[in-house]
Design a protein around this motif. Structure first.
Motif, PDB file in Angstrom:
ATOM      1  N   ALA A  75       0.917  -1.023  -0.204  1.00  0.00           N
ATOM      2  CA  ALA A  75       0.104   0.074   0.022  1.00  0.00           C
ATOM      3  C   ALA A  75       0.728   1.333  -0.026  1.00  0.00           C
ATOM      4  N   ILE A  76       1.756   1.326   0.914  1.00  0.00           N
ATOM      5  CA  ILE A  76       2.774   2.350   0.896  1.00  0.00           C
ATOM      6  C   ILE A  76       3.459   2.516  -0.483  1.00  0.00           C
ATOM      7  N   VAL A  77       3.901   1.505  -0.944  1.00  0.00           N
ATOM      8  CA  VAL A  77       4.659   1.562  -2.361  1.00  0.00           C
ATOM      9  C   VAL A  77       3.495   2.338  -3.498  1.00  0.00           C
ATOM     10  N   SER A  78       2.485   1.602  -3.319  1.00  0.00           N
ATOM     11  CA  SER A  78       1.512   1.971  -4.305  1.00  0.00           C
ATOM     12  C   SER A  78       1.089   3.439  -4.345  1.00  0.00           C
ATOM     13  N   ILE A  79       0.986   4.134  -3.099  1.00  0.00           N
ATOM     14  CA  ILE A  79       0.492   5.318  -2.802  1.00  0.00           C
ATOM     15  C   ILE A  79       1.858   6.282  -3.022  1.00  0.00           C
ATOM     16  N   THR A  80       3.001   5.791  -2.875  1.00  0.00           N
ATOM     17  CA  THR A  80       4.292   6.403  -3.211  1.00  0.00           C
ATOM     18  C   THR A  80       4.431   6.743  -4.629  1.00  0.00           C
ATOM     19  N   LEU A  81       4.294   5.477  -5.537  1.00  0.00           N
ATOM     20  CA  LEU A  81       4.279   5.550  -6.942  1.00  0.00           C
ATOM     21  C   LEU A  81       3.234   6.599  -7.396  1.00  0.00           C
ATOM     22  N   ALA A  82       1.995   6.717  -6.997  1.00  0.00           N
ATOM     23  CA  ALA A  82       0.993   7.718  -7.285  1.00  0.00           C
ATOM     24  C   ALA A  82       1.432   8.815  -7.226  1.00  0.00           C
ATOM     25  N   LEU A  83       2.452   9.256  -5.960  1.00  0.00           N
ATOM     26  CA  LEU A  83       2.928  10.782  -6.023  1.00  0.00           C
ATOM     27  C   LEU A  83       3.929  10.958  -7.120  1.00  0.00           C
ATOM     28  N   VAL A  84       4.831   9.835  -7.218  1.00  0.00           N
ATOM     29  CA  VAL A  84       5.597  10.275  -8.337  1.00  0.00           C
ATOM     30  C   VAL A  84       4.912  10.452  -9.824  1.00  0.00           C
ATOM     31  N   PHE A  85       4.068   9.256 -10.049  1.00  0.00           N
ATOM     32  CA  PHE A  85       3.300   9.428 -11.565  1.00  0.00           C
ATOM     33  C   PHE A  85       2.820  10.733 -11.644  1.00  0.00           C
ATOM     34  N   TYR A  86       1.701  11.022 -10.559  1.00  0.00           N
ATOM     35  CA  TYR A  86       0.979  12.366 -10.600  1.00  0.00           C
ATOM     36  C   TYR A  86       1.941  13.652 -10.676  1.00  0.00           C
ATOM     37  N   SER A  87       2.965  13.537  -9.987  1.00  0.00           N
ATOM     38  CA  SER A  87       3.796  14.589  -9.986  1.00  0.00           C
ATOM     39  C   SER A  87       4.515  14.955 -11.288  1.00  0.00           C
ATOM     40  N   ILE A  88       4.857  13.718 -11.747  1.00  0.00           N
ATOM     41  CA  ILE A  88       5.303  13.793 -13.210  1.00  0.00           C
ATOM     42  C   ILE A  88       4.545  14.398 -14.024  1.00  0.00           C
ATOM     43  N   GLY A  89       3.290  13.720 -14.116  1.00  0.00           N
ATOM     44  CA  GLY A  89       2.379  14.586 -15.093  1.00  0.00           C
ATOM     45  C   GLY A  89       1.904  15.898 -15.104  1.00  0.00           C
ATOM     46  N   VAL A  90       1.879  16.089 -13.605  1.00  0.00           N
ATOM     47  CA  VAL A  90       1.236  17.644 -13.153  1.00  0.00           C
ATOM     48  C   VAL A  90       2.357  18.623 -13.637  1.00  0.00           C
ATOM     49  N   TRP A  91       3.567  18.360 -13.010  1.00  0.00           N
ATOM     50  CA  TRP A  91       4.684  19.324 -13.141  1.00  0.00           C
ATOM     51  C   TRP A  91       5.137  19.505 -14.651  1.00  0.00           C
ATOM     52  N   ALA A  92       5.446  18.332 -15.380  1.00  0.00           N
ATOM     53  CA  ALA A  92       5.632  18.291 -16.766  1.00  0.00           C
ATOM     54  C   ALA A  92       4.891  18.930 -17.422  1.00  0.00           C
ATOM     55  N   GLU A  93       3.765  18.893 -17.250  1.00  0.00           N
ATOM     56  CA  GLU A  93       2.575  19.819 -18.146  1.00  0.00           C
ATOM     57  C   GLU A  93       2.850  21.260 -17.745  1.00  0.00           C
ATOM     58  N   ARG A  94       3.130  21.565 -16.386  1.00  0.00           N
ATOM     59  CA  ARG A  94       3.219  23.009 -16.078  1.00  0.00           C
ATOM     60  C   ARG A  94       4.626  23.656 -16.793  1.00  0.00           C
ATOM     61  N   ILE A  95       5.572  22.752 -16.625  1.00  0.00           N
ATOM     62  CA  ILE A  95       6.740  23.143 -17.438  1.00  0.00           C
ATOM     63  C   ILE A  95       6.838  23.226 -18.671  1.00  0.00           C
ATOM     64  N   GLN A  96       6.160  22.535 -19.449  1.00  0.00           N
ATOM     65  CA  GLN A  96       5.960  22.528 -20.796  1.00  0.00           C
ATOM     66  C   GLN A  96       5.015  23.464 -21.429  1.00  0.00           C
ATOM     67  N   HIS A  97       4.072  23.972 -20.409  1.00  0.00           N
ATOM     68  CA  HIS A  97       3.187  25.009 -21.048  1.00  0.00           C
ATOM     69  C   HIS A  97       1.908  24.631 -21.675  1.00  0.00           C
ATOM     70  N   THR A  98       1.750  23.283 -21.820  1.00  0.00           N
ATOM     71  CA  THR A  98       0.723  22.959 -22.635  1.00  0.00           C
ATOM     72  C   THR A  98       0.364  21.266 -22.237  1.00  0.00           C
ATOM     73  N   LEU A  99      -0.972  20.970 -22.463  1.00  0.00           N
ATOM     74  CA  LEU A  99      -1.113  19.576 -21.872  1.00  0.00           C
ATOM     75  C   LEU A  99      -0.964  18.711 -23.077  1.00  0.00           C
ATOM     76  N   LYS A 100      -0.452  17.542 -23.058  1.00  0.00           N
ATOM     77  CA  LYS A 100       0.150  16.492 -23.912  1.00  0.00           C
ATOM     78  C   LYS A 100      -0.623  15.112 -23.550  1.00  0.00           C
ATOM     79  N   TRP A 101      -0.751  14.075 -24.568  1.00  0.00           N
ATOM     80  CA  TRP A 101      -1.402  13.054 -23.935  1.00  0.00           C
ATOM     81  C   TRP A 101      -0.424  12.302 -23.234  1.00  0.00           C
ATOM     82  N   TRP A 102       0.865  12.166 -23.201  1.00  0.00           N
ATOM     83  CA  TRP A 102       1.551  11.753 -22.295  1.00  0.00           C
ATOM     84  C   TRP A 102       1.278  12.155 -20.957  1.00  0.00           C
ATOM     85  N   HIS A 103       0.906  13.364 -20.644  1.00  0.00           N
ATOM     86  CA  HIS A 103       0.644  13.856 -19.401  1.00  0.00           C
ATOM     87  C   HIS A 103      -0.451  13.006 -18.665  1.00  0.00           C
ATOM     88  N   SER A 104      -1.442  12.914 -19.861  1.00  0.00           N
ATOM     89  CA  SER A 104      -2.543  12.315 -19.252  1.00  0.00           C
ATOM     90  C   SER A 104      -2.329  10.772 -19.012  1.00  0.00           C
TER      91      SER A 104
END
Length: 130
Positions: free
Chosen positions: A5-34
Motif C-alpha cells: 500500500a505504501i509503495v502504491s501510494i508513493t508511486l501515485a505521488l511520483v506518477f501524478y507529480s511527473i504528469g502535473v509538473w511536466a505539463e506545467r513546465i511544458q506550458h501545454t497539456l499533452k497526451w503523455w501527461h494524461s
C-alpha cells in the motif's frame, strides 16, 4: 499488505507529480501527461483500497481509528474523485484540441495535485505517529 500500500501510494505521488509538473513546465497539456495522470490514479486507488482493507482489519480487532485516519479517509476519497475528474477533463481537452484550453489546464492540475497531497501527508503523519 501495508508495504504494498505504501509503495502504491508513493508511486501515485511520483506518477501524478511527473504528469502535473511536466505539463506545467511544458506550458501545454499533452497526451503523455494524461497517461501519467492515469498511472497516478491507478496507483492511488490501489494503495487506498489496500489501506481501507488494513483499516477494516484493525477495526475488526477493536482498534479505533485516530483523527488523522478519518482525515486521511475522507480527503483520500475526495482526492480519488478529483483525480478521476481531472483525468477525464484532460482527455476532453486533448480531444477538443483547443490551444488555449491546453495551455491553461495546468491551473486545474496543480489545484488537484495540492488537494491530493492532503491525504498523502495525513497518511505519512499517521504512520509516523503510530
Amino acid at each position: 499488505m501495508l508495504t504494498f500500500a505504501i509503495v502504491s501510494i508513493t508511486l501515485a505521488l511520483v506518477f501524478y507529480s511527473i504528469g502535473v509538473w511536466a505539463e506545467r513546465i511544458q506550458h501545454t497539456l499533452k497526451w503523455w501527461h494524461s497517461g501519467f495522470f492515469a498511472l497516478g490514479l491507478a496507483a492511488d486507488t490501489t494503495g487506498t483500497l489496500l489501506m481501507s482493507s488494513i483499516a477494516a482489519d484493525r477495526r475488526a480487532q477493536g482498534i479505533e481509528a485516530g483523527p488523522l485516519d478519518t482525515v486521511m479517509a475522507v480527503t483520500g476519497l475526495i482526492a480519488i474523485v478529483l483525480m478521476a475528474v481531472h483525468l477525464v477533463w484532460a482527455v476532453v481537452v486533448l480531444v477538443r484540441n483547443r490551444t488555449r484550453e491546453k495551455q491553461v489546464f495546468h491551473r486545474f492540475s496543480i489545484a488537484v495535485w495540492v488537494i491530493w497531497l492532503v491525504p498523502y501527508i495525513a497518511g505519512a503523519a499517521t504512520a509516523m505517529i503510530g
